[in-house]
Each structure stands twice: as structure tokens, then as C-alpha cells.
Design a protein around this motif. Structure first.
Motif, PDB file in Angstrom:
ATOM      1  N   ILE A  17       0.712  -1.171  -0.031  1.00  0.00           N
ATOM      2  CA  ILE A  17       0.070  -0.056  -0.064  1.00  0.00           C
ATOM      3  C   ILE A  17       0.644   1.191   0.150  1.00  0.00           C
ATOM      4  CG2 ILE A  17      -1.519   1.336   1.612  1.00  0.00           C
ATOM      5  CD1 ILE A  17      -3.007  -1.515   2.127  1.00  0.00           C
ATOM      6  N   ALA A  18       1.907   1.166   0.844  1.00  0.00           N
ATOM      7  CA  ALA A  18       2.816   2.640   0.830  1.00  0.00           C
ATOM      8  C   ALA A  18       3.663   2.817  -0.440  1.00  0.00           C
ATOM      9  CB  ALA A  18       3.822   2.063   2.021  1.00  0.00           C
ATOM     10  N   ARG A  19       3.972   1.582  -1.281  1.00  0.00           N
ATOM     11  CA  ARG A  19       4.488   1.887  -2.572  1.00  0.00           C
ATOM     12  C   ARG A  19       3.666   2.354  -3.517  1.00  0.00           C
ATOM     13  NH1 ARG A  19       7.019  -3.405  -3.394  1.00  0.00           N
ATOM     14  NH2 ARG A  19       4.889  -4.047  -3.986  1.00  0.00           N
ATOM     15  N   ALA A  20       2.314   1.851  -3.382  1.00  0.00           N
ATOM     16  CA  ALA A  20       1.472   2.359  -4.371  1.00  0.00           C
ATOM     17  C   ALA A  20       1.043   3.646  -4.232  1.00  0.00           C
ATOM     18  CB  ALA A  20       0.198   1.286  -4.299  1.00  0.00           C
ATOM     19  N   LEU A  21       0.766   4.123  -2.807  1.00  0.00           N
ATOM     20  CA  LEU A  21       0.410   5.631  -2.464  1.00  0.00           C
ATOM     21  C   LEU A  21       1.632   6.447  -3.096  1.00  0.00           C
ATOM     22  CD1 LEU A  21      -0.868   5.209   1.276  1.00  0.00           C
ATOM     23  CD2 LEU A  21      -2.152   5.794  -0.799  1.00  0.00           C
ATOM     24  N   ALA A  22       2.829   6.005  -2.723  1.00  0.00           N
ATOM     25  CA  ALA A  22       3.984   6.774  -3.369  1.00  0.00           C
ATOM     26  C   ALA A  22       4.169   7.044  -4.997  1.00  0.00           C
ATOM     27  CB  ALA A  22       5.406   6.253  -2.835  1.00  0.00           C
ATOM     28  N   ALA A  23       3.761   5.975  -5.472  1.00  0.00           N
ATOM     29  CA  ALA A  23       3.445   5.969  -7.200  1.00  0.00           C
ATOM     30  C   ALA A  23       2.408   6.955  -7.357  1.00  0.00           C
ATOM     31  CB  ALA A  23       3.522   4.835  -7.624  1.00  0.00           C
ATOM     32  N   HIS A  24       1.140   6.689  -6.776  1.00  0.00           N
ATOM     33  CA  HIS A  24       0.000   7.761  -7.091  1.00  0.00           C
ATOM     34  C   HIS A  24       0.292   8.997  -6.760  1.00  0.00           C
ATOM     35  CE1 HIS A  24      -4.100   8.226  -7.516  1.00  0.00           C
ATOM     36  NE2 HIS A  24      -4.222   9.328  -6.831  1.00  0.00           N
ATOM     37  N   PHE A  25       0.843   9.377  -5.788  1.00  0.00           N
ATOM     38  CA  PHE A  25       1.275  10.775  -5.361  1.00  0.00           C
ATOM     39  C   PHE A  25       2.257  11.305  -5.789  1.00  0.00           C
ATOM     40  CE2 PHE A  25      -2.362   9.319  -2.465  1.00  0.00           C
ATOM     41  CZ  PHE A  25      -3.442  10.172  -2.724  1.00  0.00           C
ATOM     42  N   GLY A  26       3.171  10.629  -6.341  1.00  0.00           N
ATOM     43  CA  GLY A  26       4.605  11.269  -6.661  1.00  0.00           C
ATOM     44  C   GLY A  26       5.454  11.436  -5.805  1.00  0.00           C
ATOM     45  N   LEU A  27       5.417  10.505  -4.658  1.00  0.00           N
ATOM     46  CA  LEU A  27       6.528  11.022  -3.500  1.00  0.00           C
ATOM     47  C   LEU A  27       7.479   9.742  -3.524  1.00  0.00           C
ATOM     48  CD1 LEU A  27       3.505  11.922  -1.220  1.00  0.00           C
ATOM     49  CD2 LEU A  27       5.020  13.377  -1.785  1.00  0.00           C
ATOM     50  N   PRO A  28       8.474  10.141  -2.626  1.00  0.00           N
ATOM     51  CA  PRO A  28       9.389   9.121  -2.636  1.00  0.00           C
ATOM     52  C   PRO A  28       9.073   8.333  -1.185  1.00  0.00           C
ATOM     53  CG  PRO A  28      10.153  11.269  -1.610  1.00  0.00           C
ATOM     54  CD  PRO A  28       8.925  11.506  -2.286  1.00  0.00           C
ATOM     55  N   TRP A  29       9.450   6.771  -1.202  1.00  0.00           N
ATOM     56  CA  TRP A  29       8.985   6.087  -0.147  1.00  0.00           C
ATOM     57  C   TRP A  29      10.207   5.726   0.671  1.00  0.00           C
ATOM     58  CZ3 TRP A  29       8.696   0.292  -1.710  1.00  0.00           C
ATOM     59  CH2 TRP A  29       8.129  -0.540  -0.706  1.00  0.00           C
ATOM     60  N   LEU A  30       9.901   5.323   1.855  1.00  0.00           N
ATOM     61  CA  LEU A  30      10.884   4.657   2.907  1.00  0.00           C
ATOM     62  C   LEU A  30      10.333   3.243   3.609  1.00  0.00           C
ATOM     63  CD1 LEU A  30      13.711   4.485   3.859  1.00  0.00           C
ATOM     64  CD2 LEU A  30      13.122   6.006   5.670  1.00  0.00           C
ATOM     65  N   ASP A  31      10.876   2.244   3.151  1.00  0.00           N
ATOM     66  CA  ASP A  31      10.272   1.139   3.952  1.00  0.00           C
ATOM     67  C   ASP A  31      11.446   0.986   5.214  1.00  0.00           C
ATOM     68  OD1 ASP A  31      10.071  -1.506   4.941  1.00  0.00           O
ATOM     69  OD2 ASP A  31      10.421  -2.525   3.168  1.00  0.00           O
ATOM     70  N   THR A  32      10.865   1.432   6.405  1.00  0.00           N
ATOM     71  CA  THR A  32      11.514   1.759   7.503  1.00  0.00           C
ATOM     72  C   THR A  32      11.829   0.196   8.153  1.00  0.00           C
ATOM     73  OG1 THR A  32       9.951   2.027   9.061  1.00  0.00           O
ATOM     74  CG2 THR A  32      10.856   3.953   7.968  1.00  0.00           C
ATOM     75  N   GLY A  33      11.042  -0.663   7.797  1.00  0.00           N
ATOM     76  CA  GLY A  33      11.367  -1.873   8.298  1.00  0.00           C
ATOM     77  C   GLY A  33      12.680  -2.711   7.735  1.00  0.00           C
ATOM     78  N   LEU A  34      12.990  -1.969   6.676  1.00  0.00           N
ATOM     79  CA  LEU A  34      14.304  -2.450   5.989  1.00  0.00           C
ATOM     80  C   LEU A  34      15.476  -1.987   6.864  1.00  0.00           C
ATOM     81  CD1 LEU A  34      14.388  -2.147   2.167  1.00  0.00           C
ATOM     82  CD2 LEU A  34      14.364  -3.970   3.309  1.00  0.00           C
ATOM     83  N   LEU A  35      15.499  -0.869   7.405  1.00  0.00           N
ATOM     84  CA  LEU A  35      16.712  -0.421   8.326  1.00  0.00           C
ATOM     85  C   LEU A  35      16.729  -1.432   9.645  1.00  0.00           C
ATOM     86  CD1 LEU A  35      15.628   3.466   8.479  1.00  0.00           C
ATOM     87  CD2 LEU A  35      17.348   2.321   6.874  1.00  0.00           C
ATOM     88  N   TYR A  36      15.582  -1.613  10.165  1.00  0.00           N
ATOM     89  CA  TYR A  36      15.779  -2.702  11.359  1.00  0.00           C
ATOM     90  C   TYR A  36      16.168  -4.122  10.753  1.00  0.00           C
ATOM     91  CZ  TYR A  36      13.455   0.925  14.220  1.00  0.00           C
ATOM     92  OH  TYR A  36      13.322   1.964  14.949  1.00  0.00           O
TER      93      TYR A  36
END
Ligand code: DC
Length: 209
Positions: A17-36
């Protein structure tokens, strides 16, 4: 500038959902789980103890290239990530990077466990994405069984429930719905229906299309 916070438990669909929202609204996306996950994998590779705050903190010093490593997607990495993320020293070591991403000019989408509560409490739209543990275990199982015919659904469900407990019951920045977050239950939704619903909720909050 629009900041969108997406929180929720493992396998709820929040990343999609976050990835799709980023594409739809033209925003950069950070998956913070990847950091952990990167911290968890660093501890694993150093043969450290993820429950020991000293070993876990040492894992925070990971090179950025590790964020592209496919091992981060493994179940073991997820479990290690959940265990290291309990320690306040680990959360403190990762907070500035996440806040800076959220505060960049133009806005951003971030997904995780504490985005709407700690990292970006000022976000313009907050979604709390949920699904029953059974539905989440089914999704994981369907993914896993493609590579591994011996995938064990009961073990996957037990792992999801253990992760939910650890992430929600920890003292430091637990997984929790922010008071002003919209709930999105994906239990009975297809991916595309969940994404459409998420877009509608964000539009209603921000007035942006
Ligand atoms: O979203 P994920 O499954 O990749 O996250 C892995 C673990 O990282 C999760 O079980 C808990 C931790 N995490 C966290 O504590 N805070 C976040 N903002 C994101 C992830």
C-alpha cells in the motif's frame, strides 16, 4: 508537501500500500522495516545476540549497500529485526535518518510500526493497516510455498503471532494506531481494492488527488 504515514503489523499489506501511494502521489517512499532488517542481518552475520543491546547497537553501523541485499527479505531477518528493534538504543540510532526522510521538501511516504506515532506525528495522512493473523498467515504461506513445497502454515502463523506480540508489547515505540490514523482492514480485500481504499482515505485527509 504531503507526508503519509503507513503503519501496521507484519504481512498486513502496508508495504504494498505504501509503495502504491508513493507512485500515485509522486512521493519518495521509505520502508523503515528494511533499516531494522539491516541491523538484524548485521547482528546475525557477526554471530551476535539480537536480544543484547550492545550487540544490537553494533549492528546499526551497517553500510547502505546492505539495504539492497535479498537476505533482508527472509523470515530470519524479520525475526532478528523484530528482536533488535525492542532496544531503545537501536531505535535512537535509526530515528534521525527516518525523520530526515519524512521532513524532506515535497513530502514522503514512510511505512513501519511507529511512523504515525513517533517518526512523523505531524503526517498529513496516517493509515493503520490491519488484517487478521489468519489472513496474514495465509498470504505468507501462499508466497512461501511457491519456493518451498514444505512450507508450514502453522509455523508461519505462530511466527506472525509472536512478532505481533513483540512489536506491540515492547516499551519503546510499540506498534500502535495513532489517535488520528484511519484504520484500513485488508482481511477481505484484494490488493487492488486495498490500494484504492488507501488512496481514497489519503485524498479525504489531504484534499490532494
Ligand atoms: O515491516 P517489517 O516486517 O519489514 O519490519 C521488521 C521488524 O522491524 C518488525 O517486526 C519490527 C521492526 N520495525 C520497527 O520496530 N519499527 C519500524 N518502524 C519498522 C520495523
Amino acid at each position: 508537501m504531503t507526508v503519509i504515514a503507513v503503519d501496521g503489523p507484519a504481512a498486513s499489506g502496508k508495504g504494498t500500500i505504501a509503495r502504491a501511494l508513493a507512485a500515485h502521489f509522486g512521493l519518495p517512499w521509505l520502508d523503515t522495516g528494511l533499516l531494522y532488517r539491516a541491523v538484524g542481518v548485521s547482528v546475525l552475520r557477526a554471530d551476535g545476540d539480537p536480544d543484547d543491546p550492545v550487540d544490537a547497537l553494533a549492528g546499526c553501523d551497517f553500510p547502505d549497500i546492505l539495504l539492497d541485499d535479498p537476505e533482508l527479505r527472509s523470515e530470519t531477518a524479520g525475526t532478528y529485526a523484530s528482536r533488535v528493534s525492542v532496544h531503545p538504543v537501536v531505535r535512537a540510532a535509526l530515528i534521525e535518518r527516518q525523520k530526515a526522510f519524512a521532513d524532506q521538501p515535497g513530502g514522503a511516504v514512510l511505512d513501519g510500526r511507529d511512523i504515525g506515532t513517533v517518526i512523523a506525528p505531524h503526517a498529513h495522512a496516517k493509515l493503520f493497516v490491519e488484517a487478521s493473523a489468519e489472513a496474514r498467515a495465509d498470504r505468507r504461506y501462499r508466497d512461501e510455498v511457491q519456493d518451498n513445497p514444505d512450507a508450514d502454515r502453522a509455523a508461519i502463523l505462530a511466527d506472525i503471532e509472536a512478532r505481533d506480540r513483540r512489536d506491540s508489547e515492547r516499551a519503546s515505540a510499540p506498534l500502535k494506531r495513532a489517535d488520528d490514523a484511519d484504520l484500513l482492514d485488508t482481511t477481505n480485500l484484494t490488493i487492488s481494492a486495498a490500494v484504492q481504499r488507501a488512496i481514497a482515505l489519503v485524498e479525504a485527509r489531504t484534499g490532494k488527488r
